[in-house]
Enzyme design. Sequence first.
Site, PDB file in Angstrom:
ATOM      1  N   SER A   1      42.741  38.795  43.108  1.00 59.31           N
ATOM      2  CA  SER A   1      41.516  38.859  43.362  1.00 59.31           C
ATOM      3  C   SER A   1      40.477  40.262  43.782  1.00 59.31           C
ATOM      4  CB  SER A   1      41.061  37.885  43.076  1.00 59.31           C
ATOM      5  OG  SER A   1      40.822  37.111  42.988  1.00 59.31           O
TER       6      SER A   1
ATOM      7  N   HIS B   1      31.481  27.504  37.950  1.00 57.78           N
ATOM      8  CA  HIS B   1      31.019  28.330  38.503  1.00 57.78           C
ATOM      9  C   HIS B   1      29.673  27.963  38.226  1.00 57.78           C
ATOM     10  CE1 HIS B   1      34.360  30.433  40.237  1.00 57.78           C
ATOM     11  NE2 HIS B   1      33.385  30.375  42.031  1.00 57.78           N
TER      12      HIS B   1
ATOM     13  N   CYS C   1      34.184  34.365  40.846  1.00 56.99           N
ATOM     14  CA  CYS C   1      34.973  33.758  39.091  1.00 56.99           C
ATOM     15  C   CYS C   1      35.412  34.181  38.140  1.00 56.99           C
ATOM     16  CB  CYS C   1      33.318  33.073  38.543  1.00 56.99           C
ATOM     17  SG  CYS C   1      33.894  32.662  36.821  1.00 56.99           S
TER      18      CYS C   1
END
Lengths: 583, 427
Positions: free
Chosen positions: A319, A362, A375
């Site tokens: 990420s 989310h 997310c």
Amino acid sequence: MFRNHEIRDNLIRNKIRFILILVTLGFGVLTLRLAHLQIIKTEYYTNLSEGNRIRPVRLIPPRGVLYDRTGKEPLADNETAFDLCVVPDEAKPLENPDPLRMKIFNQLDLKSEQVMEKVKNSHGPAFETVVIKENIDKEVAAYLAENGIEMPELIIQPRPKRRYSGLATHVIGYTAPVSDKDIENGYDINDMIGKSGIEAEYEDYLKGDLGWKMAEVNAFGHIVRDLPLSVMAEPGQGLNLTIDAGLQRKAEELLADKTGTIIAVDPRNGEILVMASKPDFNPNIFSGNCSPDEWRELISNKDNPLLNRAVMGEYPPGSTFKIVTATAALQSGKVNENISYNCKGSFRLGKWRFKCHKRGGHGNVSMHRGIVESCNVYFYNLAYNRGIDVPLMHKYADMFGLGKKTGIDISGEKAGYIPKTSKYTGDKINMCIGQGQLLVTPLQLANMISVMANRGYSYKPHVVNLPGTKPEILVDIRGKVSPRNIEIVRNALKYVVERGYSKQANLPDYHTAGKTGTAQNPHGDDHAWFIGFGPYDNPEIALAVLIENTGLGSQNAAPVAGQIFAEYFYRDKEDKPLIAKQQ
Amino acid sequence: MLNSKRIKVKDFDGFLLAVAIVISLFGLLTIFSAAHSGPMSNNKLWIAQAIRLGIALVAMFVALIIEYRILYGFSYIIYVIWAVLLAILLTFPEQSGVRRWFMKGAIQPSELAKIILIITLARFLSDKKHVADQFRIFAGAMVIVMVYTILIFMQPALGYALTLIPIALSMFYIGGISSTYLLLLIIPGFVASSATIIICHKGWDITATSSLIKIALVSFGYGVLSLFAYYMISKTRTRNGKKWVKFVSICIFAGFLMALAGTGILKDYQKARLLAFVNPDFDPKGAGYQIIQSKIAIGAGGIFGQGYLKGTQNRLDFLPAQHTDFVFSVVAEEWGFVGAVFLMFLFLTLITRCLKAAYKADDDFGALLATGITAMIITQVFMNIGMTVGMMPITGVPLPLMSYGGSSLVATFISVGLILNVRLKRQ
């Protein structure tokens, strides 16, 4: 019968005269021979005589000492080691057992036959010393030096030996005996040469210049006295590394039982403050003759202790790559920061389902929340619906310095890999969250987060500041990415630490910022990432932390980063917050 | 035994004694230098040698005052006793590969053996003076010489054994042995030594037969040779020139046979020394080492030398055995050409005075005795100096009066005493 009163006959007298003439002639021949040796050829024999007794002795300069950035703590310095030697010409007494020598051999774990074998296999001239045991105990050396007369066949030779503190092993590298190729390049067979890290990179600075002295030796190879003619050895140039020994120690403690790496950079100039990689090795074993067993163990260890993970390790960025994706999305104009998508925990593409890490989803996610809460679904949507495709992400990754070497002054750096094109839609879905074929080195991510810390540029990372050099700019995206877009992403990074999953990297008095990542590992548990910087307003330190095979970055890498931040900001202060006191 | 009335004091050759003492003192000085420094340094060696010099002077005095003709009477008995002694020595356990000494190196019987041989030979030849050109006299004298030569050679002390040959030759020469027989000794000797070197060089191995058989071969070679010469002598009176060609070729053939046997007897180190003499670079770290280092020392000495105690080859121990066999190299290195030639001049003076004693001797026994003793000194001087300058193979023969070692010093001074004795008794 006893007395012969006759006058001695002339025959005998003549014979005696003849003998005298012969003898005189004999002395004449000897005199001519002496004249030949001592007058006509005296120069030739004088040269041979000088060659016998005068021997050039190499003066090995002390290798340059490596200090940390304060110049106070040595990371690599020199000590004196003692080698036990014999002169092959004089090795004959070794064949007879001598109780005193046997005692010493026993103490040094040596066998007479073994020593004779070594002497036999030596290739040098027969009057030159052969090392039979390196780095012997100092007490034994002192004893031998005192009682040398009783064992003239044994010689103690002092030699400077590299001593490593054990800190920043991979940065420092190690020295080892020269290879055949080094000898071709002008090294002596007995020299040591830097084989990796700074020792290799700065060999020319550290080695110094060899000196010579002329010494008078006796027939047994012992130096009787030094002659005036000599060239002093020039000691190697000492270097101050940019490594912060205190911080480095803390980092290595934090990684002690883990596999992974921590890099800390000063974003204001590119100086590497910390570069820790675990597991590591003991560089001291190479200074002597590394035994085949030790070497095999190092090579075959599956954790690969010789690998400097900070610059040689290639991992998917996870990420943390969302920084690139977000910047690409904003700057390409394809995405507005306010556009939001609903995350229900997964994203469908044909028959495949791409998951978000939060099972329930989310909910409605904008760019800011997308980064802060990492997310995946939000980014899948950007990639799938907004045309944030592989070539675009490649362009921005390249802009951030990914996929190519940073040029750090440590050998063996890897480039990583950023795909440029794709065949399948799934490729960009994977790539936008930093998975798939993507590979980065921890150093590249440290550099990338430095760019964010500096609001658009970074300096070339380095561990040595040579006098007269200035930090070079490595990455500069300020003309290519608007300050506003940079600020959107940068601001989100602050909230990652403040409100998101990386609260453990936050500090009470200093705002830090960062991004976690979890690199999917097809061979085992995922690798945990955290990259970040602090203080938020005027960053002094940028970090990349990678812990292998431990799972989520937020749970495993971020707390480590927090400890480093705490050590950095609070180590000189008395009332440390709780986080800084944790061990 | 000493009758003072018969001694004329002017016949005491004080000059000879003075020269001998000067050489010995030079020897002490050189021994001090040779043992002065290095890991094997021993500053007391010269003191030990000085004490031996004292003993040697006493021994010389004894040799001087006894009536030398008494030796004539005892000679055969002493000869036999000493031969037995040498034979007994061969049964002793070896000390570093050889059996040369009694009492751990204190006494070296082969030194005195030479003097005893000279006395015996002097008696034999003076007795047979009028029939000296007969073959049986030559044969008898050869037996006397060969018994000692073989006994000493078997110790093994090749150098000592070799010194007996020139001694015998010179005494045969003075004693009136036919020159044909002398050539019979000299020619095969040269042939044998050169052939030995060739055989060693080629590496021929004839060790299959035992060494006793080889010694027998050598003796048999000499026997055949001598018989043939006897035959020749009886015929050459007819002045047939072509017989000499035959004689020489037979000598060469016999010498070659002897050498073939001789190489089988020589020890490996002796062969190596012979080869190193021909070509020192053949094994510069081994057998050639001593020759090379000695030549370097001498050559580096130059005209005036490097100075006393300053010779580097000596001081730093590159020169092997520098206080014993290679003491001359130390002199040449530290005192240069000038010093070396001066030392040789001293030896020449010594030898001249010794020959003068032979020249002026009253009787044949004294003349032969003095000649033999002088020949012994001459041989040792030439073998030793020749070795240090690389003109002779390394044999371990000491330089008389100079080299460290008691037996040689005492034996040489006894010789000097006997020479003085022969000179003194002149009326």
